[in-house]
Write a protein that holds these residues in place. Structure first.
Motif: not given
Length: 122
Positions: A18, A16, A12-13
């Motif tokens: 999760m 972001g 993920v950037q």
């Protein structure tokens, strides 16, 4: 045999979110908490968050205000929602079942999953 199995890792950037999940077979077998830990190369395993059978939670400083731990369905499940992720959160994340420490309020992991990798890119 108590065996946690993690899922939900990936890439993920930065900034972001999760969500990690864990299902524990053989639960509870003497355990009273489910917890998440993480580890990076060259660094020891560190506590992230824990959920106790009485519904209380524990968060390490690295997780406060960004991560949320909660049941993910049955009593033998736990999820970790991670928001505003940073590259420093890149690590292998482990789910564990264990017992509450007599001091400190955290969970001592006794049964461990194999881990799921979380990678956060800048």
């Amino acid at each position: 045999q108590v065996q946690p199995v993690e899922s939900g890792g990936g890439s993920v950037q930065a900034g972001g979110s999760m969500r990690l999940s864990c299902v524990v077979s053989g639960w509870p077998y003497g355990s009273n908490c489910l917890a998440w830990f993480r580890q990076t190369p060259g660094k020891g395993r560190e506590r992230v968050a824990a959920l106790f059978t009485d519904g209380t939670t524990y968060y390490a400083d690295i997780a406060k205000s960004r991560f949320t731990i909660a049941r993910d369905g049955g009593e033998n499940t736990v999820a970790l929602r991670m928001n505003r992720l940073e590259p420093e959160d890149t690590a292998m994340y482990f789910c564990a079942a264990g017992l509450k420490a007599s001091r400190g309020g955290y969970c001592i992991g006794n049964f461990w999953g194999h881990g799921t990798q979380v990678t956060v890119s800048a």
